[in-house]
Design a protein around this motif. Structure first.
Motif: not given
Length: 259
Positions: A22-23, A48-50, A151, A178, A190, A192, A194-196
């Protein structure tokens, strides 16, 4: 997340996936040089959307056994030719902007590939569509390169050839910052990994030499980003009192100074 070395041979009945989780980061070499007019192709299996960027592709005349494997294709021993986003790179320098469809727009199931024609011209393909001549004067013996980062979490070889391909995944790197981190990348926020927030402020990719960027944690726990002294607004809330500022210098950015 570690990369598992893929040393199995590919045939038309067995597509072999490779993953960085994932990362992570991972650069994979083909197990042999490309033949003239041979298409080497992979599918993007998991995204992913990371992170806003996804993957890169390219070629190198060097055997992976003879060079140091770094995070990015552009960091490998020269020469290398690669495509990031919609741009072409020669070694670590942009040689052409907006060459073709951006790799950042790939979705799961899309295919990307490369071909060295017998004229010495390099071509990239997206979903089977030739994006045009990417470079000329490519050496006769080059290895195909696939880079998963951001991603892009998994891809699978789908090339069909009488001389089957495998990919050697030689080294992986964990994606930095991360957990317990707050960051702005391009124009998004972002937390952690993740896009916020999307389109939070001015795109950092458009900064010019002399521009200023800054970060401030206010006493109420809100995080603010500043660009040329202009507050871009609330980027995050409930940020702990004791945090360190971090600057990530990547791609075209070479040097910064604290002011």
């Amino acid at each position: 997340m570690r990369l598992a070395p893929c040393h199995e041979k590919l045939d038309s009945a067995h597509h072999f996936p490779f993953s960085v989780g994932e990362s992570g980061f991972g650069v994979a070499f083909t197990n042999r040089p490309l033949m003239d007019n041979e298409l080497f192709e992979v599918t993007l299996d998991r995204k992913t959307t990371n992170f806003p960027h996804a993957m890169a592709i390219g070629v190198s005349p060097h055997s992976p056994n003879d060079i140091t494997i770094n995070k990015f294709i552009t960091d490998l021993k020269p020469p290398s030719w690669s495509m990031y986003y919609a741009d072409l790179y020669y070694n670590n320098t942009v040689s052409k902007k907006n060459y073709g469809r951006t790799l950042d727009a790939l979705v799961e199931g899309d295919r990307v590939g490369m071909m060295r024609r017998d004229t010495g011209t390099l071509h990239y393909f997206i979903n089977g569509v030739d994006q045009g001549a990417a470079a000329t004067g490519i050496p006769s013996s080059v290895y195909g390169l696939i880079e998963l980062y951001g991603s892009a979490a998994m891809a699978t070889i789908v090339s069909k050839s009488d001389n089957n391909f495998a990919l050697n995944l030689l080294k992986s790197y964990p994606f930095p910052f991360r957990s317990n981190t707050w960051m702005m990348y391009n124009e998004d926020i972002y937390v952690d990994g993740n896009r916020t927030l999307s389109k939070y402020g001015k795109n950092l990719a458009n900064l010019q030499v002399g521009d200023r960027v800054g970060v401030m944690r206010k006493s109420n726990g809100q995080l603010h980003i500043f660009i040329n002294g202009v507050d871009q607004g609330i980027a995050a809330s409930d940020v702990p009192k004791a945090v360190y500022g971090v600057v990530d210098i990547i791609r075209d950015t070479i040097s910064v100074t604290i002011v």
